[in-house]
Design a protein around this motif. Structure first.
Motif, mmCIF file in Angstrom:
data_model
loop_
_atom_site.group_PDB
_atom_site.id
_atom_site.type_symbol
_atom_site.label_atom_id
_atom_site.label_comp_id
_atom_site.label_asym_id
_atom_site.label_seq_id
_atom_site.Cartn_x
_atom_site.Cartn_y
_atom_site.Cartn_z
ATOM 1 N N GLY A 12 -11.431 -14.754 -1.496
ATOM 2 C CA GLY A 12 -12.613 -13.948 -1.233
ATOM 3 C C GLY A 12 -12.326 -12.462 -1.194
ATOM 4 N N VAL A 13 -11.407 -12.015 -2.064
ATOM 5 C CA VAL A 13 -11.012 -10.605 -2.128
ATOM 6 C C VAL A 13 -11.148 -10.141 -3.570
ATOM 7 C CG1 VAL A 13 -9.194 -8.915 -1.653
ATOM 8 C CG2 VAL A 13 -9.361 -10.976 -0.254
ATOM 9 N N THR A 14 -11.689 -8.959 -3.775
ATOM 10 C CA THR A 14 -11.846 -8.440 -5.130
ATOM 11 C C THR A 14 -10.496 -8.043 -5.715
ATOM 12 O OG1 THR A 14 -12.140 -6.156 -4.388
ATOM 13 C CG2 THR A 14 -14.129 -7.530 -4.568
ATOM 14 N N LEU A 15 -10.460 -7.931 -7.045
ATOM 15 C CA LEU A 15 -9.247 -7.421 -7.693
ATOM 16 C C LEU A 15 -8.906 -6.033 -7.178
ATOM 17 C CD1 LEU A 15 -9.591 -8.454 -11.457
ATOM 18 C CD2 LEU A 15 -7.716 -9.034 -9.908
ATOM 19 N N ASN A 16 -9.922 -5.202 -6.995
ATOM 20 C CA ASN A 16 -9.688 -3.866 -6.487
ATOM 21 C C ASN A 16 -9.058 -3.925 -5.095
ATOM 22 O OD1 ASN A 16 -10.146 -0.870 -6.614
ATOM 23 N ND2 ASN A 16 -11.369 -1.329 -4.807
ATOM 24 N N GLY A 17 -9.531 -4.861 -4.260
ATOM 25 C CA GLY A 17 -8.965 -4.997 -2.932
ATOM 26 C C GLY A 17 -7.506 -5.415 -2.968
ATOM 27 N N LEU A 18 -7.169 -6.374 -3.846
ATOM 28 C CA LEU A 18 -5.782 -6.820 -3.955
ATOM 29 C C LEU A 18 -4.873 -5.693 -4.445
ATOM 30 C CD1 LEU A 18 -6.285 -10.357 -5.530
ATOM 31 C CD2 LEU A 18 -5.622 -9.841 -3.171
ATOM 32 N N LEU A 19 -5.324 -4.958 -5.459
ATOM 33 C CA LEU A 19 -4.518 -3.841 -5.964
ATOM 34 C C LEU A 19 -4.353 -2.769 -4.898
ATOM 35 C CD1 LEU A 19 -6.046 -3.490 -9.545
ATOM 36 C CD2 LEU A 19 -3.787 -4.394 -8.966
ATOM 37 N N SER A 20 -5.425 -2.487 -4.164
ATOM 38 C CA SER A 20 -5.361 -1.466 -3.118
ATOM 39 C C SER A 20 -4.410 -1.882 -2.003
ATOM 40 C CB SER A 20 -6.757 -1.219 -2.550
ATOM 41 O OG SER A 20 -7.646 -0.765 -3.553
ATOM 42 N N GLY A 21 -4.483 -3.160 -1.616
ATOM 43 C CA GLY A 21 -3.570 -3.648 -0.594
ATOM 44 C C GLY A 21 -2.122 -3.536 -1.031
ATOM 45 N N ALA A 22 -1.852 -3.880 -2.299
ATOM 46 C CA ALA A 22 -0.485 -3.773 -2.814
ATOM 47 C C ALA A 22 0.000 -2.328 -2.802
ATOM 48 C CB ALA A 22 -0.428 -4.347 -4.233
ATOM 49 N N VAL A 23 -0.868 -1.401 -3.181
ATOM 50 C CA VAL A 23 -0.493 0.016 -3.186
ATOM 51 C C VAL A 23 -0.218 0.511 -1.769
ATOM 52 C CG1 VAL A 23 -1.421 2.335 -3.552
ATOM 53 C CG2 VAL A 23 -1.602 0.622 -5.361
ATOM 54 N N LEU A 24 -1.032 0.119 -0.811
ATOM 55 C CA LEU A 24 -0.795 0.528 0.575
ATOM 56 C C LEU A 24 0.572 0.059 1.061
ATOM 57 C CD1 LEU A 24 -4.304 0.002 2.211
ATOM 58 C CD2 LEU A 24 -2.949 2.119 2.258
ATOM 59 N N LEU A 25 0.960 -1.150 0.711
ATOM 60 C CA LEU A 25 2.273 -1.635 1.125
ATOM 61 C C LEU A 25 3.400 -0.839 0.468
ATOM 62 C CD1 LEU A 25 1.607 -5.492 1.049
ATOM 63 C CD2 LEU A 25 1.742 -4.000 3.058
ATOM 64 N N VAL A 26 3.208 -0.469 -0.799
ATOM 65 C CA VAL A 26 4.195 0.360 -1.486
ATOM 66 C C VAL A 26 4.350 1.704 -0.782
ATOM 67 C CG1 VAL A 26 4.655 1.674 -3.604
ATOM 68 C CG2 VAL A 26 3.912 -0.709 -3.745
ATOM 69 N N GLU A 27 3.231 2.341 -0.489
ATOM 70 C CA GLU A 27 3.291 3.671 0.111
ATOM 71 C C GLU A 27 3.855 3.633 1.529
ATOM 72 O OE1 GLU A 27 2.700 6.727 -1.291
ATOM 73 O OE2 GLU A 27 2.735 5.511 -3.111
ATOM 74 N N ALA A 28 3.560 2.581 2.273
ATOM 75 C CA ALA A 28 4.132 2.457 3.609
ATOM 76 C C ALA A 28 5.651 2.357 3.531
ATOM 77 C CB ALA A 28 3.553 1.229 4.309
ATOM 78 N N GLU A 29 6.157 1.600 2.557
ATOM 79 C CA GLU A 29 7.603 1.446 2.393
ATOM 80 C C GLU A 29 8.246 2.760 1.962
ATOM 81 O OE1 GLU A 29 11.318 -0.513 2.234
ATOM 82 O OE2 GLU A 29 9.392 -1.166 3.078
ATOM 83 N N VAL A 30 7.664 3.413 0.966
ATOM 84 C CA VAL A 30 8.249 4.651 0.448
ATOM 85 C C VAL A 30 8.243 5.752 1.498
ATOM 86 C CG1 VAL A 30 7.939 6.509 -1.245
ATOM 87 C CG2 VAL A 30 7.712 4.121 -1.958
ATOM 88 N N ARG A 31 7.162 5.840 2.263
ATOM 89 C CA ARG A 31 7.030 6.922 3.237
ATOM 90 C C ARG A 31 7.649 6.590 4.593
ATOM 91 N NH1 ARG A 31 1.471 9.944 1.884
ATOM 92 N NH2 ARG A 31 1.093 9.141 -0.202
ATOM 93 N N GLY A 32 8.043 5.333 4.770
ATOM 94 C CA GLY A 32 8.625 4.947 6.040
ATOM 95 C C GLY A 32 7.642 5.011 7.189
ATOM 96 N N LEU A 33 6.389 4.613 6.910
ATOM 97 C CA LEU A 33 5.328 4.668 7.912
ATOM 98 C C LEU A 33 4.676 3.299 8.054
ATOM 99 C CD1 LEU A 33 3.497 7.972 6.856
ATOM 100 C CD2 LEU A 33 4.945 7.662 8.877
ATOM 101 N N PRO A 34 4.135 3.000 9.224
ATOM 102 C CA PRO A 34 3.313 1.787 9.335
ATOM 103 C C PRO A 34 2.064 1.930 8.467
ATOM 104 C CG PRO A 34 3.904 2.661 11.504
ATOM 105 C CD PRO A 34 4.265 3.711 10.504
#
Length: 411
Positions: A217-239
């Motif tokens: 029940g999640v849009t493609l845009n939502g899945l891509l956005s969630g994946a990007v948020l996880l990438v940025e959290a890892e790269v920036r060292g932030l929650p």
């Protein structure tokens, strides 16, 4: 004042892009023979049909105005690396608000339609891109081209006002995180091209991601956005909860009556999302929470009003902003599905990706980065658009590939 025909004055939601001379490119990678004369004829036909492409800016006593250019834009062609699609392009908003740039290397080339962001957003420009390739195909095949003439596109302000949508009351809300322009004078800015590295899913991976979204029940845009948020959290060292996610929404089919693809200049809204502490850690949970926030913003009208609110300066009595470091902003624009593009026999349109150029303050170079998502020929592509040589880009690309790979393997 010029004697050229004035189209109209720029509105605030258009002027913000003139302040930074922002051009956005829509790049098609080709394999096979290109006919320069046919490209010129096709581009000229589209410019005649859509006068915004052959317009330029001019300063008036009352501000900036769109005026008809006395000289039609030209196709610019050079030899070089098609992976750098803006090589050799000359851009000047006081001369022309569009360009067609070709970079060739043997049988391979990049063909980029550039539109100034004040005259067209992505959904508008992709419609023009489709018309360009249709005309090119007809010219190569010897078919006469005569597109219907369209009026100059209307502003977001006008389109919303006639539907009863106006900006929020002064001081209401906090539009500042959406602001994307610098307040520095133009003389303090320099041109900056964002280099694009694309991670492109296969057709099977794209189908698997869509099936996962359907099940969850999640849009493609939502899945891509969630994946990007996880990438940025890892790269920036932030929650993840400390990241401010900024995204755009095409309003055309969300307005009543709907707005045609080229009827307006920038018919978009902007949303902000910050994950609550209780949101699950995965891309699916983040995408679901983002979708809920988007639906709420559309329901209360804040998404529809967002650009109007963004360009409105806070009232003198408005509450001062908290001091401290600026929030860590993650930006994603989803341009949706690129329609099938026509091409003549022997010419393969192999891929599509974004490109862009804007003026920034020298100190802003490292901070100007973001993601663009599209679907072309049944395959999702995620563009990582950063200044060339960005030290963290390889890590971002690798993490995105891994994260999307885990999602597509869940089917």
């Amino acid at each position: 004042m010029t004697t050229a025909a004035i189209q109209r004055a720029l509105t605030p939601t258009e002027k913000i892009y003139a302040d930074v001379e922002m051009y956005v490119g829509y790049t098609v990678r080709t394999v096979g023979p290109l006919d320069p004369d046919a490209l010129r004829a096709a581009y000229a036909a589209v410019c005649r049909a859509h006068p915004q492409l052959a317009a330029r800016l001019e300063a008036d006593d009352g501000g900036l105005v769109f005026v008809a250019s006395g000289v039609p834009p030209e196709v610019q062609i050079c030899a070089g690396d098609p992976g750098h699609p803006l090589t050799g392009v000359e851009l000047d908003e006081y001369r022309m608000l569009s360009a067609l740039n070709v970079v060739r290397d043997g049988a391979e080339a990049s063909v980029t339609l550039l539109t100034h962001h004040s005259i067209a957003d992505a959904h508008h420009s992709i419609e023009l891109l489709a018309a360009l390739w249709a005309c090119y195909t007809d010219v190569v095949r010897g078919v006469p081209v005569d597109l219907p003439r369209r009026p100059y596109p209307r502003s977001l302000e006008d389109l919303l006002a006639e539907r009863g949508i106006h900006r929020a009351a002064s001081g209401a809300g906090d539009a500042a995180p959406l602001r994307t322009v610098t307040e520095l004078p133009a003389s303090a800015r320099v041109p900056m091209v964002r280099h694009v590295v694309q991670h492109r899913l296969t057709a099977a991976e794209t189908k698997a991601l869509a099936e996962l979204g359907h099940r969850e029940g999640v849009t493609l845009n939502g899945l891509l956005s969630g994946a990007v948020l996880l990438v940025e959290a890892e790269v920036r060292g932030l929650p993840v909860a400390e990241l401010l996610f900024r995204y755009t929404v095409n309003l055309r089919n969300r307005l009543d009556p709907p707005v045609g693809p080229t009827e307006g200049t920038n018919v978009v809204g902007g949303g902000l999302f910050k994950a609550a502490d209780d949101v699950g850690p995965g891309a699916v949970a983040l995408g679901r929470a983002l979708g809920e926030r988007l639906r709420a913003g559309l329901a209360d009208g804040s998404i529809q009003r967002s650009l109007l609110d963004m360009v409105t300066q806070p009232a003198p009595h408005a509450k001062a902003r908290p001091s401290g470091p600026a929030p860590a902003v993650v930006s994603v624009s989803n341009w949706g599905v690129v329609p099938p593009l026509r091409s003549p026999d022997g010419l393969l349109l192999a891929n599509f990706h974004s490109s862009s150029r804007r003026k920034v303050a020298p100190g802003e170079f490292a901070a100007i980065g973001g993601y663009v998502a599209t679907t072309f020929d049944g395959r999702i592509g995620v563009d990582l658009a950063w200044p060339e040589g960005d030290a963290e880009l390889p890590e971002r690309l690798g993490l995105l590939r891994e994260g999307l790979g885990r999602l597509t393997s869940r089917s």
